[in-house]
Write a protein that holds these residues in place. Sequence first.
Motif, PDB file in Angstrom:
ATOM      1  N   ASP A   1       0.840  -1.147  -0.030  1.00  8.86           N
ATOM      2  CA  ASP A   1       0.162  -0.088  -0.085  1.00  8.86           C
ATOM      3  C   ASP A   1       0.686   1.361  -0.030  1.00  8.86           C
ATOM      4  O   ASP A   1       0.539   2.376  -0.154  1.00  8.86           O
ATOM      5  CB  ASP A   1      -0.998  -0.085   1.137  1.00  8.86           C
ATOM      6  CG  ASP A   1      -1.832  -1.151   1.404  1.00  8.86           C
ATOM      7  OD1 ASP A   1      -2.594  -1.377   0.145  1.00  8.86           O
ATOM      8  OD2 ASP A   1      -2.141  -1.746   2.239  1.00  8.86           O
ATOM      9  N   GLY A   2       2.275   1.120   0.217  1.00  2.26           N
ATOM     10  CA  GLY A   2       2.888   2.140   0.275  1.00  2.26           C
ATOM     11  C   GLY A   2       3.573   2.595  -1.179  1.00  2.26           C
ATOM     12  O   GLY A   2       3.289   1.946  -2.336  1.00  2.26           O
ATOM     13  N   PHE A   3       4.126   3.773  -1.179  1.00  4.60           N
ATOM     14  CA  PHE A   3       4.792   4.093  -2.602  1.00  4.60           C
ATOM     15  C   PHE A   3       6.059   5.239  -2.127  1.00  4.60           C
ATOM     16  O   PHE A   3       6.124   5.561  -1.166  1.00  4.60           O
ATOM     17  CB  PHE A   3       3.851   4.813  -3.361  1.00  4.60           C
ATOM     18  CG  PHE A   3       2.958   5.821  -2.675  1.00  4.60           C
ATOM     19  CD1 PHE A   3       3.410   7.216  -2.553  1.00  4.60           C
ATOM     20  CD2 PHE A   3       1.844   5.576  -1.992  1.00  4.60           C
ATOM     21  CE1 PHE A   3       2.707   8.182  -1.819  1.00  4.60           C
ATOM     22  CE2 PHE A   3       1.287   6.427  -1.327  1.00  4.60           C
ATOM     23  CZ  PHE A   3       1.485   7.962  -1.348  1.00  4.60           C
ATOM     24  N   THR A   4       6.709   5.149  -3.097  1.00  6.26           N
ATOM     25  CA  THR A   4       7.898   6.271  -3.036  1.00  6.26           C
ATOM     26  C   THR A   4       8.199   7.231  -4.130  1.00  6.26           C
ATOM     27  O   THR A   4       7.731   6.906  -5.417  1.00  6.26           O
ATOM     28  CB  THR A   4       9.312   5.341  -3.112  1.00  6.26           C
ATOM     29  OG1 THR A   4       9.174   4.390  -2.020  1.00  6.26           O
ATOM     30  CG2 THR A   4      10.644   6.091  -3.145  1.00  6.26           C
TER      31      THR A   4
ATOM     32  N   LEU B   1       6.105   6.737   1.902  1.00  4.58           N
ATOM     33  CA  LEU B   1       4.940   6.937   2.495  1.00  4.58           C
ATOM     34  C   LEU B   1       4.351   5.517   2.814  1.00  4.58           C
ATOM     35  O   LEU B   1       4.543   4.696   1.511  1.00  4.58           O
ATOM     36  CB  LEU B   1       3.629   7.743   2.037  1.00  4.58           C
ATOM     37  CG  LEU B   1       3.561   9.141   2.676  1.00  4.58           C
ATOM     38  CD1 LEU B   1       4.611  10.019   2.590  1.00  4.58           C
ATOM     39  CD2 LEU B   1       2.367   9.588   2.494  1.00  4.58           C
ATOM     40  N   LYS B   2       4.002   5.112   4.002  1.00  2.00           N
ATOM     41  CA  LYS B   2       3.313   3.612   4.146  1.00  2.00           C
ATOM     42  C   LYS B   2       2.296   3.881   4.944  1.00  2.00           C
ATOM     43  O   LYS B   2       2.230   4.990   5.653  1.00  2.00           O
ATOM     44  CB  LYS B   2       4.647   2.788   4.507  1.00  2.00           C
ATOM     45  CG  LYS B   2       4.962   3.093   6.163  1.00  2.00           C
ATOM     46  CD  LYS B   2       6.222   2.242   6.525  1.00  2.00           C
ATOM     47  CE  LYS B   2       6.491   2.629   7.717  1.00  2.00           C
ATOM     48  NZ  LYS B   2       7.588   1.666   8.533  1.00  2.00           N
ATOM     49  N   LYS B   3       1.661   2.763   5.158  1.00  2.00           N
ATOM     50  CA  LYS B   3       0.434   2.943   6.157  1.00  2.00           C
ATOM     51  C   LYS B   3       0.757   2.920   7.422  1.00  2.00           C
ATOM     52  O   LYS B   3       1.966   2.409   7.909  1.00  2.00           O
ATOM     53  CB  LYS B   3      -0.391   1.318   6.062  1.00  2.00           C
ATOM     54  CG  LYS B   3      -1.131   1.281   4.587  1.00  2.00           C
ATOM     55  CD  LYS B   3      -2.353   2.324   4.705  1.00  2.00           C
ATOM     56  CE  LYS B   3      -3.296   1.799   3.602  1.00  2.00           C
ATOM     57  NZ  LYS B   3      -4.674   2.691   3.912  1.00  2.00           N
ATOM     58  N   TRP B   4       0.250   3.880   8.115  1.00  2.00           N
ATOM     59  CA  TRP B   4       0.637   4.131   9.921  1.00  2.00           C
ATOM     60  C   TRP B   4       0.214   2.980  10.553  1.00  2.00           C
ATOM     61  O   TRP B   4      -1.106   2.475  10.479  1.00  2.00           O
ATOM     62  CB  TRP B   4       0.161   5.581  10.142  1.00  2.00           C
ATOM     63  CG  TRP B   4       0.225   5.800  11.707  1.00  2.00           C
ATOM     64  CD1 TRP B   4      -0.850   5.546  12.522  1.00  2.00           C
ATOM     65  CD2 TRP B   4       1.241   6.131  12.441  1.00  2.00           C
ATOM     66  NE1 TRP B   4      -0.367   5.968  13.859  1.00  2.00           N
ATOM     67  CE2 TRP B   4       0.905   6.263  13.609  1.00  2.00           C
ATOM     68  CE3 TRP B   4       2.495   6.560  11.924  1.00  2.00           C
ATOM     69  CZ2 TRP B   4       1.754   6.803  14.792  1.00  2.00           C
ATOM     70  CZ3 TRP B   4       3.448   6.901  12.881  1.00  2.00           C
ATOM     71  CH2 TRP B   4       3.022   7.043  14.170  1.00  2.00           C
TER      72      TRP B   4
END
Length: 231
Positions: free
Chosen positions: A64-67, A88-91
């Motif tokens: 679910d994250g991305f750069t 960003l990634k899921k918290w």
Amino acid sequence: MQPGPAFHIKLYTSAELLSQPWLPDLTSMVNASYRVSHTSKIKFPKDKIRLSSDSQLSKEIGPDGFTAVALVDSGPDHKPEVIGTASLKKWTDDGLWEPCNEAGNDVDSVVAELAGEVNEDMDHVLEKHACLGDYEVAIVALPPDPRYRGRGIAGHLVRACEEEVIRRHRVEDRHLSSPVRIMIRVAKEDTGAYWLKQGFSILGSRKCAIGVWNALEEFTMWAMIREMSVN
């Protein structure tokens, strides 16, 4: 300051990241960036690393994250040069934070002055010492090269990630009336003041022992938040 080379920013999923020819360069750049000391208030090993392998970032941000990657097309051997990245990634919250109170007890006098300017809600306390969020800024890194620092590249990268989160929420029609909560964990003594200036607020703090994040001394970790409207 002379202008640096022109760059563009592109987003990659965790799977897409693994197939990029410049991935080893990104890993090296991130590790070089994390060896730069932002302050003398907390000590880290001079040889510390953030990523132990080229695949670690992809695994860390998950499906679910991305750069976001800032690239210059005129790199050596006609390969794009990586000059910055943010992910960003899921918290995921473990609920082990100490809440901030209206006195800002865990904020030293210098940072408290900054907090007064950009964080008027220092008395915000979350139940059960949990810091609730949606996404976490996992990595922000620039090369230790003066050509790329002080140009706002890091801010552009983080905004690109935030815009992608908003785009995804709109496409999926998720609770558009509620703001998206972007989180970050920082060492207060190292980069806390910087992220306050970027509009993040302090939600919670915890004392960290020697060895956490490879630190050579105890430090305070802050959980910080910036809310964004989806509408």
